[in-house]
Design an enzyme around this catalytic site. Structure first.
Site, PDB file in Angstrom:
ATOM      1  CB  CYS A 119       3.298   1.691  -5.161  1.00 35.07           C
ATOM      2  SG  CYS A 119       3.058  -0.059  -4.603  1.00 35.07           S
ATOM      3  CG  HIS A 163       7.304   2.989  -3.481  1.00 32.85           C
ATOM      4  ND1 HIS A 163       6.180   3.688  -2.844  1.00 32.85           N
ATOM      5  CD2 HIS A 163       6.872   1.620  -3.357  1.00 32.85           C
ATOM      6  CE1 HIS A 163       5.241   2.872  -2.585  1.00 32.85           C
ATOM      7  NE2 HIS A 163       5.732   1.636  -2.611  1.00 32.85           N
ATOM      8  CD  GLU A 169       7.458   6.965  -3.530  1.00 32.21           C
ATOM      9  OE1 GLU A 169       7.717   7.112  -4.854  1.00 32.21           O
ATOM     10  OE2 GLU A 169       6.703   6.335  -3.129  1.00 32.21           O
TER      11      GLU A 169
HETATM   12  N1  GLN Z   1      -0.668  -2.713  -1.594  1.00 32.19           N
HETATM   13  C1  GLN Z   1      -0.781  -1.390  -1.433  1.00 32.19           C
HETATM   14  C2  GLN Z   1      -2.215  -1.065  -2.114  1.00 32.19           C
HETATM   15  O1  GLN Z   1      -2.913  -1.833  -2.520  1.00 32.19           O
HETATM   16  C3  GLN Z   1       0.010  -0.526  -2.011  1.00 32.19           C
HETATM   17  C4  GLN Z   1       1.352  -0.681  -1.537  1.00 32.19           C
HETATM   18  C5  GLN Z   1       2.155   0.457  -1.698  1.00 32.19           C
HETATM   19  O2  GLN Z   1       1.872   1.610  -2.001  1.00 32.19           O
HETATM   20  N2  GLN Z   1       3.380   0.127  -1.337  1.00 32.19           N
HETATM   21  O3  GLN Z   1      -2.572   0.074  -1.959  1.00 32.19           O
END
Ligand code: GLN
Length: 209
Positions: free
Chosen positions: A94, A190, A192
């Site tokens: 992410c 994610h 994890e």
């Molecule tokens: N929206 C977040 C960002 O721009 C990422 C979100 C996440 O890691 N769950 O970093």
């Protein structure tokens, strides 16, 4: 005698790969638990010296603008970029995927990434439609036992442009959400935060090669 013909008790034990988890912000603890479950030895990385001797590095989910800002303040930005260029295996989930993208859209004006994967990623792309969701994904490169992977998306990015060396491992509605370029791996979701460690197992394998 070839190693695999030796009696089990005489086989050399394989060293556990030491895998750093960038620990400036984000869901560090969850990655540490997943790496432990996959037989790796996780190491928290908050300063440049802690990058020495790693077999791999995880950039966690969290907030990419904060991870970027703190990585630069702590002097981690340049050393991580150098290690990526030298071929260190790195996995980003992410916000970590955003940090591995060569180019980002909808970032903050000053935002920088480590880069490494030849792709353009749009921040919060799914988040504009629905803040978070879970879906079962078939991911190429995971043990094909038929079980879909429980992919959790939280204000997630998607990939809008891919270089020709980037392999797509999974997509949602036509958007790549898991990609690999050499020893760099990134997912919009994610793994994890689920009990399913197959993505981490794939990464630990990459770090052991
Ligand atoms: N929206 C977040 C960002 O721009 C990422 C979100 C996440 O890691 N769950 O970093």
């Amino acid at each position: 005698m070839p190693v695999d013909e030796q009696p089990a008790d005489e086989q050399p034990t394989r060293r556990r790969p030491v895998i750093g988890v960038l620990a400036v912000q984000g869901d560090v603890r969850e990655h540490v638990a997943a790496l432990n479950a996959c037989g790796a030895e996780p190491r928290l990385v908050r300063r440049p010296q802690e990058l020495e001797g790693l077999d791999g590095l995880v950039v966690p989910g969290g907030e990419s603008t904060t991870i970027d800002r703190l990585s630069r303040i702590f002097g981690l930005h340049e050393p991580v970029r150098r290690l990526i260029a030298e071929g260190l295996p790195v996995y980003g989930s992410c916000a970590g995927m955003i940090q591995l993208a060569d180019e980002i859209l909808d970032g903050h004006a000053e935002q920088q990434t480590f880069g490494g994967i030849d792709m353009t990623v749009r921040r919060n792309a799914f988040g504009r439609q629905v803040d978070s969701f879970e879906t079962g994904l078939q991911i190429r490169g995971l043990p094909q036992d038929g079980r879909p992977f429980p992919a959790v998306f939280i204000r997630a990015p998607w990939v809008e442009r891919l270089g020709e060396d980037v392999e797509v491992l999974a997509e949602v509605e036509g958007h790549p959400v898991a990609v690999r370029q050499g020893r760099l791996l990134a997912t919009s979701f994610h793994p994890e935060v689920t009990g399913d460690h197959r993505v981490h197992a794939l990464f630990v394998e990459l770090c052991s090669g």
